[in-house]
Design a protein around this motif. Structure first.
Motif, short mmCIF file in Angstrom:
data_model
loop_
_atom_site.label_atom_id
_atom_site.label_comp_id
_atom_site.label_asym_id
_atom_site.label_seq_id
_atom_site.Cartn_x
_atom_site.Cartn_y
_atom_site.Cartn_z
N LYS A 159 64.18 53.57 23.85
CA LYS A 159 62.98 54.07 24.76
C LYS A 159 61.82 53.04 24.85
O LYS A 159 61.85 51.97 23.89
CB LYS A 159 62.38 55.34 23.86
N LEU A 160 60.99 53.01 25.69
CA LEU A 160 59.80 51.97 25.63
C LEU A 160 58.73 52.75 26.13
O LEU A 160 58.60 53.53 26.95
CB LEU A 160 60.18 50.86 26.70
N MET A 161 57.61 52.32 25.69
CA MET A 161 56.16 52.65 26.05
C MET A 161 55.56 51.49 26.08
O MET A 161 55.25 50.52 25.06
CB MET A 161 55.50 53.77 25.16
N TYR A 162 54.47 51.11 27.02
CA TYR A 162 53.68 49.98 26.94
C TYR A 162 52.40 50.27 27.87
O TYR A 162 52.52 51.31 28.60
CB TYR A 162 54.38 48.67 27.65
N ASP A 163 51.25 49.47 27.51
CA ASP A 163 50.35 49.68 28.20
C ASP A 163 49.44 48.47 28.47
O ASP A 163 49.52 47.47 27.52
CB ASP A 163 49.25 50.51 27.52
N ILE A 164 49.21 47.93 29.71
CA ILE A 164 48.53 46.61 29.94
C ILE A 164 47.07 47.27 30.30
O ILE A 164 46.82 47.88 31.38
CB ILE A 164 49.15 46.08 31.03
N LEU A 165 46.11 46.57 29.77
CA LEU A 165 44.62 46.59 30.19
C LEU A 165 44.01 45.21 30.40
O LEU A 165 44.21 44.31 29.68
CB LEU A 165 43.81 47.39 28.93
N GLY A 166 43.65 45.11 31.73
CA GLY A 166 43.26 43.83 32.39
C GLY A 166 42.06 43.72 33.02
O GLY A 166 41.35 44.79 33.54
N ALA A 167 41.35 42.62 32.84
CA ALA A 167 40.33 42.38 33.83
C ALA A 167 40.37 41.01 34.67
O ALA A 167 40.70 40.01 33.77
CB ALA A 167 38.90 42.45 33.09
N ASP A 168 39.65 40.65 35.81
CA ASP A 168 39.64 39.56 36.53
C ASP A 168 38.11 39.59 36.95
O ASP A 168 37.50 40.56 37.68
CB ASP A 168 40.40 39.40 37.69
N VAL A 169 37.68 38.31 36.58
CA VAL A 169 36.01 38.34 36.93
C VAL A 169 36.19 36.80 37.92
O VAL A 169 36.71 36.00 37.34
CB VAL A 169 35.27 37.94 35.55
N ILE A 170 35.19 37.16 39.04
CA ILE A 170 35.01 35.87 39.65
C ILE A 170 33.61 35.81 40.06
O ILE A 170 33.01 36.78 40.67
CB ILE A 170 35.90 36.30 41.25
N TYR A 171 33.44 34.37 40.26
CA TYR A 171 31.87 34.23 40.51
C TYR A 171 32.11 33.28 41.74
O TYR A 171 32.62 32.01 41.42
CB TYR A 171 31.08 33.59 39.32
N SER A 172 31.40 33.40 42.51
CA SER A 172 31.57 32.31 44.05
C SER A 172 29.97 31.53 43.97
O SER A 172 29.05 32.50 43.83
CB SER A 172 31.79 33.10 44.89
N PHE A 173 30.18 30.39 44.16
CA PHE A 173 28.67 29.82 44.21
C PHE A 173 28.39 29.73 45.75
O PHE A 173 28.95 29.37 46.38
CB PHE A 173 28.93 28.33 43.75
N ALA A 174 27.22 30.47 45.76
CA ALA A 174 26.74 30.60 47.10
C ALA A 174 26.51 29.27 47.88
O ALA A 174 26.06 28.47 47.44
CB ALA A 174 25.42 31.13 47.11
N GLY A 175 27.07 29.32 48.88
CA GLY A 175 26.99 28.19 50.06
C GLY A 175 27.88 27.00 49.75
O GLY A 175 27.84 26.00 50.23
N THR A 176 28.89 27.22 49.00
CA THR A 176 29.98 26.06 48.49
C THR A 176 31.39 26.94 48.50
O THR A 176 31.49 28.35 48.49
CB THR A 176 29.75 25.63 47.16
N PRO A 177 32.31 26.35 48.77
CA PRO A 177 33.73 26.86 48.57
C PRO A 177 34.21 27.01 47.16
O PRO A 177 35.28 27.25 47.24
CB PRO A 177 34.57 25.92 49.47
N TYR A 178 33.60 26.76 46.07
CA TYR A 178 33.82 26.84 44.75
C TYR A 178 33.81 28.23 44.06
O TYR A 178 32.75 28.99 44.50
CB TYR A 178 33.29 25.80 44.21
N GLN A 179 34.60 28.49 43.21
CA GLN A 179 34.56 29.65 42.41
C GLN A 179 35.03 29.60 41.08
O GLN A 179 35.66 28.41 41.18
CB GLN A 179 35.35 30.67 42.79
N VAL A 180 34.32 30.14 40.24
CA VAL A 180 35.13 30.11 38.65
C VAL A 180 35.40 31.53 38.40
O VAL A 180 34.80 32.44 39.04
CB VAL A 180 34.05 29.54 37.72
N GLY A 181 36.62 31.68 37.81
CA GLY A 181 37.07 32.87 37.50
C GLY A 181 37.81 33.08 35.79
O GLY A 181 38.05 31.92 35.51
#
Length: 153
Positions: free
Chosen positions: A30-52
Motif C-alpha cells: 500500500k502507498l500513501m503520499y502527499d506533496i505540498l509545493g509552492a512556486d514564486v515568480i517575480y518579474s522585473f518590470a520593463g525587462t525580460p528577466y524574472q527570478v523564481g
C-alpha cells in the motif's frame, strides 16, 4: 491555486495527495503520499528577466518498504504517478524492505530566467534532501545546476 499580490509577483501553490491500496503498486503493498509545493515568480518590470523559486515537501508511507528503489525512484512502471523526486533527481538509496517505510523529501529550486518572444532560458540550482526509513535509515543530499531552455515554434 494562484495568488498575485502585485502585478509582477505571482505565487502558485499545490497539494497532491494519493493513496494506492493492495497490489496497485506492488504485491501486498500500500502507498500513501502527499506533496505540498509552492512556486514564486517575480518579474522585473520593463525587462525580460524574472527570478523564481520552486519548493516541494514530500511525505510518503508504504506498508512493506518496497515501493522505492535506489535513487528514490519507484520499483515499478507506475512511477510517473507516484514519483518521490522531481525529474528523476537522485535521492537516498531505499533501505531494506520488509517493514513499513517512511519517505521524506524536501526539494528547492531557485533560478534566474530571461524570457524571449517564443521561449526562455533559465539558470538555477536544484537542491534535494531525502530521508528514507524502514528497518534501517538512509539519507541523502543532492544538488545539480541545470541550464534550461525552452522555445515554441
Amino acid at each position: 491555486g494562484q495568488v498575485k499580490p502585485m502585478s509582477n509577483f505571482t505565487v502558485n501553490f499545490e497539494n497532491r495527495f494519493a493513496y494506492a491500496d493492495d497490489h496497485y503498486i506492488a504485491t501486498n503493498e500500500k502507498l500513501m503520499y502527499d506533496i505540498l509545493g509552492a512556486d514564486v515568480i517575480y518579474s522585473f518590470a520593463g525587462t525580460p528577466y524574472q527570478v523564481g523559486a520552486s519548493v516541494r515537501g514530500i511525505y510518503a508511507q508504504d506498508a512493506n518498504g518496497s515501493v522505492y528503489a535506489s535513487g528514490g525512484q519507484q520499483n515499478d512502471k507506475t512511477r510517473c504517478e507516484y514519483n518521490m523526486t522531481i525529474d528523476w533527481f537522485d535521492a537516498a538509496n531505499a533501505p531494506t524492505s520488509g517493514s513499513a517505510g517512511r519517505y521524506i523529501t524536501v526539494y528547492g529550486y531557485p533560478y534566474v530566467q530571461k524570457n524571449f518572444a517564443n521561449g526562455y532560458a533559465r539558470l538555477g540550482v536544484e537542491i534535494e534532501y531525502s530521508h528514507f526509513q524502514t528497518s534501517n535509515t538512509t539519507e541523502g543530499l543532492a544538488y545539480r545546476v541545470p541550464f534550461a531552455t525552452c522555445f515554441w515554434f
